[in-house]
Design a protein around this motif. Structure first.
Motif, PDB file in Angstrom:
ATOM      1  N   HIS A  76       0.840  -1.202   0.000  1.00 18.54           N
ATOM      2  CA  HIS A  76       0.000   0.000   0.000  1.00 18.54           C
ATOM      3  C   HIS A  76       0.882   1.262   0.000  1.00 18.54           C
ATOM      4  CE1 HIS A  76      -3.204   2.779   1.269  1.00 18.54           C
ATOM      5  NE2 HIS A  76      -2.357   3.208   2.202  1.00 18.54           N
ATOM      6  N   GLN A  80       0.777   3.995  -2.903  1.00 14.37           N
ATOM      7  CA  GLN A  80       0.242   5.312  -2.530  1.00 14.37           C
ATOM      8  C   GLN A  80       1.307   6.407  -2.572  1.00 14.37           C
ATOM      9  OE1 GLN A  80      -2.935   4.741  -1.937  1.00 14.37           O
ATOM     10  NE2 GLN A  80      -3.546   6.853  -1.585  1.00 14.37           N
ATOM     11  N   ASP A 203      -4.317  10.519   6.483  1.00 14.36           N
ATOM     12  CA  ASP A 203      -3.645  10.657   5.178  1.00 14.36           C
ATOM     13  C   ASP A 203      -4.581  10.463   3.983  1.00 14.36           C
ATOM     14  OD1 ASP A 203      -3.823   7.839   5.570  1.00 14.36           O
ATOM     15  OD2 ASP A 203      -2.107   7.502   4.258  1.00 14.36           O
ATOM     16  N   GLY A 204      -5.709   9.763   4.187  1.00 12.17           N
ATOM     17  CA  GLY A 204      -6.633   9.537   3.066  1.00 12.17           C
ATOM     18  C   GLY A 204      -7.686  10.623   2.939  1.00 12.17           C
ATOM     19  N   HIS A 211      -1.338  14.537   0.244  1.00 15.60           N
ATOM     20  CA  HIS A 211      -0.600  14.157   1.446  1.00 15.60           C
ATOM     21  C   HIS A 211       0.828  13.772   1.083  1.00 15.60           C
ATOM     22  CE1 HIS A 211       0.349  12.674   5.371  1.00 15.60           C
ATOM     23  NE2 HIS A 211       0.766  11.537   4.848  1.00 15.60           N
ATOM     24  N   ASN A 232      -9.687   6.523   7.957  1.00 14.07           N
ATOM     25  CA  ASN A 232      -9.815   6.273   6.517  1.00 14.07           C
ATOM     26  C   ASN A 232     -10.900   5.243   6.204  1.00 14.07           C
ATOM     27  OD1 ASN A 232      -7.703   7.987   6.036  1.00 14.07           O
ATOM     28  ND2 ASN A 232      -6.198   6.399   5.646  1.00 14.07           N
ATOM     29  N   TYR A 233     -10.985   4.186   7.028  1.00 18.86           N
ATOM     30  CA  TYR A 233     -11.879   3.071   6.697  1.00 18.86           C
ATOM     31  C   TYR A 233     -13.051   2.959   7.666  1.00 18.86           C
ATOM     32  CZ  TYR A 233      -7.681   1.896   4.069  1.00 18.86           C
ATOM     33  OH  TYR A 233      -6.598   1.957   3.228  1.00 18.86           O
ATOM     34  N   GLN A 280      -9.616   1.257  -3.123  1.00 16.96           N
ATOM     35  CA  GLN A 280      -9.760   2.294  -2.097  1.00 16.96           C
ATOM     36  C   GLN A 280     -10.962   3.219  -2.356  1.00 16.96           C
ATOM     37  OE1 GLN A 280      -7.109   2.446   0.698  1.00 16.96           O
ATOM     38  NE2 GLN A 280      -7.423   0.397  -0.144  1.00 16.96           N
ATOM     39  N   VAL A 283     -12.525   5.129   0.693  1.00 21.00           N
ATOM     40  CA  VAL A 283     -11.714   6.252   1.198  1.00 21.00           C
ATOM     41  C   VAL A 283     -11.953   7.486   0.319  1.00 21.00           C
ATOM     42  CG1 VAL A 283      -9.377   7.003   1.826  1.00 21.00           C
ATOM     43  CG2 VAL A 283      -9.975   4.579   1.986  1.00 21.00           C
ATOM     44  N   ARG A 284     -11.934   7.268  -0.992  1.00 23.16           N
ATOM     45  CA  ARG A 284     -12.147   8.390  -1.933  1.00 23.16           C
ATOM     46  C   ARG A 284     -13.548   8.969  -1.800  1.00 23.16           C
ATOM     47  NH1 ARG A 284      -8.630   5.496  -5.284  1.00 23.16           N
ATOM     48  NH2 ARG A 284     -10.310   4.146  -6.012  1.00 23.16           N
ATOM     49  N   CYS A 287     -13.941  10.959   1.398  1.00 26.04           N
ATOM     50  CA  CYS A 287     -13.188  12.215   1.298  1.00 26.04           C
ATOM     51  C   CYS A 287     -14.050  13.259   0.568  1.00 26.04           C
ATOM     52  CB  CYS A 287     -11.880  11.940   0.558  1.00 26.04           C
ATOM     53  SG  CYS A 287     -10.794  13.340   0.555  1.00 26.04           S
TER      54      CYS A 287
END
Ligand code: PLP
Length: 385
Positions: A76, A80, A203-204, A211, A232-233, A280, A283-284, A287
């Protein structure tokens, strides 16, 4: 009976918990004080945990975590951030807070100083005080996007300083460090021979900038980065996080975990492995949801003539209450009693934020916007003449 530990008994409580306790039995309160996603953990992650239990992942794991998870984390970080991190540089912990505490324990002796941001997450101070080390605050400049004030840092550092904690995207500020900020901070750490503990749990969740992990620029092996799964999750209850460090430091962090937790939960580790190695999209999407909430909340405040600090990341927004008269009462408490909105009091994050309150954007739209409307009405009604 002999006295309890004086150091631990005297630990300051987070002002957020105080507001939560005060509001617990109040009717019709809108809760904007807590920092956790308002949605449940995605289904594919929950299902992975269920399969893991049935496949026998019900035992202890190595201190540093399952090798399969550490390899998934390594993959990851490469996808990333183009980072090349080996599995023996990764230590899985019971949430990021555990990684931070174990890192401080591994690096800092009692009586040594650690630099922490002001405003900053209250747990940094608690972690440092609980092991009889000394927290020293450095200012983040509100009007410069809450980046560290380098002059203030030079002022705060002493020969007794061992480490600096940095946090980007920041809680409570939403500040995001740019490449030049990170390079400046690493040069500062190198000049004063400090370890850099970089808290990157958000960070996400970055809106405008991207980031950047200080690990990308660490040529001297002084950076320990801490990441999490909670934010994030939407996995706050699973208690998984991890530290990434030079191998010699990772080995000590891993040893320190033994008397504290032995290892993180095996089922949660398998869930985390799925979270980090599958697409992911969640997460997106989240956000985007936080960004839309930020934009609308900011607009409501702006229209009401109330100054807010537009966050670039994480899921909080700081609101300036320096124009609001509460006759000496804690502004967050006055707001709660009169308008039924629970927010985090700025003072709990340090003296720079004394005249601010923090709201959480990880709250469902209708509650968040109604809460912001009530804040606007309260601030207008009590505007200092
Ligand atoms: N660091 C910051 C800045 C946070 O805001 C939090 C949680 O609120 C954490 C670390 C801890 O996260 P975890 O749930 O992974 O322990």
């Amino acid at each position: 009976m002999k006295a309890l530990s004086e150091t631990r008994s005297a630990l300051p409580r987070s002002g957020i918990r105080e507001i939560m306790d005060y509001s617990a039995n109040m009717p019709d309160v809108i809760h904007l004080e807590v920092g956790e996603p308002n949605v449940n953990t995605p289904l594919h992650i929950r299902e992975a945990a269920f399969s893991a239990m049935n496949d026998g992942f019900t035992h202890y794991t190595p201190n540093a975590g399952l090798l399969s998870l550490r390899e998934a984390i390594s993959g990851h970080l490469e996808r990333q951030y183009a980072l090349r991190v080996k599995a023996d540089q990764i230590v899985v912990t019971a949430g990021a807070v555990n990684a931070l505490a174990a890192t401080v324990l591994s690096l800092v002796e009692s009586g040594e100083e650690v630099l922490i941001p002001d405003p900053g997450w209250p747990n940094y101070e608690q972690i440092i005080l609980s092991q009889e080390s000394i927290p020293k605050r450095y200012k983040l400049s509100p009007d410069a996007g809450f980046v560290p004030d380098m002059a203030d840092l030079e002022h705060a550092v002493t020969p007794n300083t061992k480490a600096i904690i940095i946090n980007s995207p920041g809680n409570p500020t939403g500040g995001v460090l740019r490449e030049e900020n990170i390079k400046e901070l690493l040069a500062f750490a190198s000049r004063h021979d400090l370890y850099v503990i970089s808290d990157e749990v958000y960070d996400g969740i970055v809106f405008e900038e991207k980031h950047i992990s200080p690990l990308s620029y660490d040529t001297e092996g002084r950076v320990i980065s801490v990441f999490g799964f909670s934010k994030n999750y939407a996995m706050t209850g699973w208690r998984v996080g991890y530290a990434v460090a030079p191998q010699r430091i990772a080995a000590i962090i891993s040893k320190v975990l033994e008397p504290l937790i032995s290892c993180a939960s095996s089922v949660s580790q398998k869930a985390a492995e799925t979270a980090i190695s599958s697409p992911q999209d969640f997460v997106r999407e989240m956000c985007g949801v936080y960004k839309a909430r930020r934009d609308h909340s900011y607009k409501l405040l702006e229209e009401a003539g109330i100054k807010a600090f537009k966050p670039k990341g994480a899921f909080y927004m700081m609101i300036d209450f320096s124009d609001v008269e509460t006759n000496g009462e804690n502004p967050a408490l006055a707001l709660l009693k009169e308008s039924g909105v629970a927010v985090a009091p700025g003072a709990t994050f340090g003296s720079t934020a004394k005249q601010m309150i923090r709201i959480s954007l990880a709250t469902e739209d209708s509650k968040l916007f109604e809460g912001v409307r009530r804040i606007c009405d309260f601030a207008r009604k009590h505007k200092r003449k």
